[in-house]
Motif scaffolding. Sequence first.
Motif, PDB file in Angstrom:
ATOM      1  N   HIS A 152      22.565   3.629 -48.454  1.00 44.96           N
ATOM      2  CA  HIS A 152      22.421   5.080 -48.349  1.00 44.96           C
ATOM      3  C   HIS A 152      22.946   5.494 -46.979  1.00 44.96           C
ATOM      4  O   HIS A 152      22.481   4.980 -45.954  1.00 44.96           O
ATOM      5  CB  HIS A 152      20.958   5.502 -48.497  1.00 44.96           C
ATOM      6  N   SER A 153      23.900   6.434 -46.930  1.00 41.70           N
ATOM      7  CA  SER A 153      24.506   6.851 -45.666  1.00 41.70           C
ATOM      8  C   SER A 153      24.286   8.334 -45.449  1.00 41.70           C
ATOM      9  O   SER A 153      24.308   9.129 -46.397  1.00 41.70           O
ATOM     10  CB  SER A 153      26.016   6.560 -45.677  1.00 41.70           C
ATOM     11  N   ALA A 154      24.093   8.715 -44.151  1.00 42.91           N
ATOM     12  CA  ALA A 154      23.900  10.119 -43.795  1.00 42.91           C
ATOM     13  C   ALA A 154      24.552  10.371 -42.435  1.00 42.91           C
ATOM     14  O   ALA A 154      24.822   9.440 -41.659  1.00 42.91           O
ATOM     15  CB  ALA A 154      22.411  10.468 -43.744  1.00 42.91           C
ATOM     16  N   ASN A 155      24.846  11.659 -42.124  1.00 38.96           N
ATOM     17  CA  ASN A 155      25.480  12.043 -40.857  1.00 38.96           C
ATOM     18  C   ASN A 155      24.537  11.846 -39.681  1.00 38.96           C
ATOM     19  O   ASN A 155      23.314  11.992 -39.808  1.00 38.96           O
ATOM     20  CB  ASN A 155      25.893  13.523 -40.912  1.00 38.96           C
ATOM     21  N   ILE A 156      25.118  11.529 -38.496  1.00 42.66           N
ATOM     22  CA  ILE A 156      24.348  11.419 -37.260  1.00 42.66           C
ATOM     23  C   ILE A 156      25.322  11.545 -36.093  1.00 42.66           C
ATOM     24  O   ILE A 156      26.514  11.194 -36.225  1.00 42.66           O
ATOM     25  CB  ILE A 156      23.581  10.072 -37.189  1.00 42.66           C
ATOM     26  N   HIS A 157      24.877  12.117 -34.953  1.00 42.67           N
ATOM     27  CA  HIS A 157      25.659  12.110 -33.717  1.00 42.67           C
ATOM     28  C   HIS A 157      25.097  11.026 -32.809  1.00 42.67           C
ATOM     29  O   HIS A 157      23.898  11.008 -32.506  1.00 42.67           O
ATOM     30  CB  HIS A 157      25.594  13.477 -33.032  1.00 42.67           C
ATOM     31  N   PHE A 158      25.947  10.143 -32.330  1.00 43.37           N
ATOM     32  CA  PHE A 158      25.508   8.978 -31.546  1.00 43.37           C
ATOM     33  C   PHE A 158      26.408   8.882 -30.327  1.00 43.37           C
ATOM     34  O   PHE A 158      27.641   8.722 -30.467  1.00 43.37           O
ATOM     35  CB  PHE A 158      25.612   7.718 -32.401  1.00 43.37           C
ATOM     36  N   ASP A 159      25.823   8.978 -29.137  1.00 42.67           N
ATOM     37  CA  ASP A 159      26.608   8.994 -27.901  1.00 42.67           C
ATOM     38  C   ASP A 159      27.694  10.069 -27.950  1.00 42.67           C
ATOM     39  O   ASP A 159      28.858   9.842 -27.595  1.00 42.67           O
ATOM     40  CB  ASP A 159      27.258   7.621 -27.651  1.00 42.67           C
ATOM     41  N   GLU A 160      27.285  11.255 -28.453  1.00 36.81           N
ATOM     42  CA  GLU A 160      28.204  12.390 -28.564  1.00 36.81           C
ATOM     43  C   GLU A 160      29.383  12.093 -29.479  1.00 36.81           C
ATOM     44  O   GLU A 160      30.424  12.754 -29.417  1.00 36.81           O
ATOM     45  CB  GLU A 160      28.741  12.786 -27.162  1.00 36.81           C
ATOM     46  N   ARG A 161      29.256  11.126 -30.386  1.00 41.91           N
ATOM     47  CA  ARG A 161      30.333  10.783 -31.337  1.00 41.91           C
ATOM     48  C   ARG A 161      29.852  11.077 -32.759  1.00 41.91           C
ATOM     49  O   ARG A 161      28.683  10.869 -33.077  1.00 41.91           O
ATOM     50  CB  ARG A 161      30.693   9.293 -31.226  1.00 41.91           C
TER      51      ARG A 161
END
Length: 862
Positions: A152-161
Amino acid sequence: MTRPPARSDDVPDAPEDGDGDALLQALRRAGGDPSLSPSTRELLAQAAGALALAHRDIAAAQLRYRTLFDAVPDPVSIIAEDGTVLDLNRAGMQAYRRPREEIVGRNIRVLNPDLPRDHMVPVWETLNRGDTYVIEVTNMRGDGSRFPVEVHSANIHFDERKSLVAVARDISGRREAEMRYRELMETIDKGIVVEDRHHEIVHCNGAALRIFGIGENQRAKDELHLSRWRIVDGDGRELPPERLPARIAMATGQVVESVLLGLYHRSNRHLRWLTVTSVPQFAPGDSVPTQVTSIFSDVTELKRDSALFDRAQSLAHIGGWEWDIGRDRMYLTDESLRILGAARPLETLESVLLCLRDPDRQRLRAAIEQAATGGKAFDMELQGSRADGYVFWIRVIGEAEPGDPGSLRVTGTMQDISLDKQAEETLRIQARTDPLTGLMNRDAVLTELGLRLADPGRAQVAVLYIDLDRFKMVNDVLGHNAGDELLVQASDRIRGAVGTDGMIARFGGDEFLVICEGGCAAELADAVLGAFADAFRFGKDEFAITASIGVARAPHDGQRPQQLIQNADIAMYDSKRRARNGWQLFSPDLARRQQDRMQIETQLRRAVDNEEFRLVYQPQVDLRHGGVVAVEALIRWQNHQLGELRPDLFISHAETTGDIVRIGSWVLREACRQIAEWRAQGLGIVRVAVNVSYRQFVGDDLADRVRALLHEFSLPGAALELEFTERVLIEDAPATLRTFAELRELGVMLAIDDFGEGYSALNYLRRLPIHGLKLSQLFTEGVPDNRSDVAVCQAVSAIARSLGLGLVAEGVESEAQRQFLLQLGVPVGQGFLFAPGLSPEEFARRLADTAPGPEHRPYLPA
């Protein structure tokens, strides 16, 4: 989100390294500098304290992130937009049996080398829509072993990426459970059918396939479709689909237990009884069933002798019978007695046979005796009649029961198939009958003609091929309903003319066939023509519709149905071309001419590609002064096999085959090209008249085509004149008027060609934005001597003047004709008196030699 440190146990209480540490140390040093004012040192100390507090908050957030991240029991990875793994939790390292540094910083393909290079495209397409992406894949551990996971995949911001978080759940146990479930379904002796919420078959186990008689090469989805079955309840009442147990379980979400159903197969006419239990199944968290599992038990044998079974047999019009051979005693169920129409019990075989008609009595007796002595089963359809005269059909199936010869019995079923037989007869009649006229149809007449030709004892056979003249006009003017009414009236007239002397069929469209003896073919042809002498009326409208007939006789004109009909068709077309309202006998010469026409049509299809066409130009001349007003483009065809062909030999073929559209497009373009070439030679812009076929006109792109050609050759619209036949006058449709309006807006001149030959629909003529009329050569050739032609020319001239239209006379061949037309007020003419069709070079020389007076311009200015 701030990137976490590499390891959770490396997080300090207050980070003291890197840029943050240097800034903090600098602030602290500055705060202890005695050279600074106390207030400045105080501010620096406060800043150092705030920065240290921020460091501690960040470290605490990172610790919470790592604690939560590693607390998730399923493998979780943070993946960049390009597929690079940015972080992995402790469960992921355990599941993949690899240290974190072997995965983080590498592409996700390290966990699944089988992923295609563009595997991230559909993932991001789904996530960008705001949805969660779910997929089942097989990932790889560090030792190379594989295991299935549901990701299962979902959007996320990680280290401004821009990144995604992917949770992978090991579904190895679920796969194993599904396999054990399938194995259990196949080993159980109950029939199991699984349906989804759309009532589509998801699975059908082997026992169900056996119960329903579904073979290896058949699909359960097709064989179990409700259209193939009649389903009744325990009392023999037919059930609608929504009353079936599986549908009820799906609708209510409740288990439906032990329902007795009778399933009667419509094709093989076999009845079986089943008990059914339907269980709804729910997906986790759903309140609505996702599928229903139905479990079947075949109880047909248990119900065979019960009253319930007998009532169901009655519903299916099936009765049972048994013949005790030793006692010559016949046992019939109530349904069997009803089928035979017996008012009292029939106790002997002979009493049953008396209900049938010969020779079916003897057939049934022989079949039963063979079953008794040889054990041979039988299945036959028989006809009988009841005491009230009602004729019935039954299907009787029987076979001998094994046992002591002294008490041998033959048993079976009896089914009333009268309705099926009636339906078959109705279908047979419908299959042979034209639904509009009630006459035989094409297939029926071909069969009858074949039987007559195959019978050596019959007299000579003839075929009359009848085609209605001007039928299309009724369809075009009054519509298809009037066309159908005309066909019905015409068929009635043909019936009256032929009587009992021939068989009549509607062969297709407005074509009819009459099959008769050769000796009366001429007489019947005359009778049919006579039947069309009176006009046909449609409300207030009256039309004179005639017929063209071709006659072919066997064996001279053909010995096979298709050959004889084809030759009659050839003769009919010859009659239609010559005069209409007549009949023509077939001859070999007609066949040769037909072959020539076919050859013309074959060559015509390739003529444009082979560059076999050319245009000649006939001047249109001022009848008073002799100056050239315009020119008409006339097509010529030089074929390498057929030689030079006149337009009247191939244009009609092109109209019939539809090739005229392509040919007409070529003519338009060639005419525009020639106008441009004459202009380049310094001759100015000559107006060229081009004939436009009705088939070209009804196309959607005539105005666009003309606009494109004018633009391509930089021509004004007035350089082109389009001539249409009178057929367009009856097309009072918005599209017709729009096309004329668009052409007129382009400046194109519009004229009606051969006016007076066709429909002469004056009511429509006044509505169209046209510029002129062309007087047909059929009328100019008879003036000034033929009174009828003079009258028509006068009428057309008056129409043109009253409507303010220009008028051009075609076919002017004598000075007497020119003088008559001048007196009539016709300004322009064309014909051999002035010039035949000229080549472009000849016409250019003719123009160059013309010296017009100031009162008349022979061509448009450049």
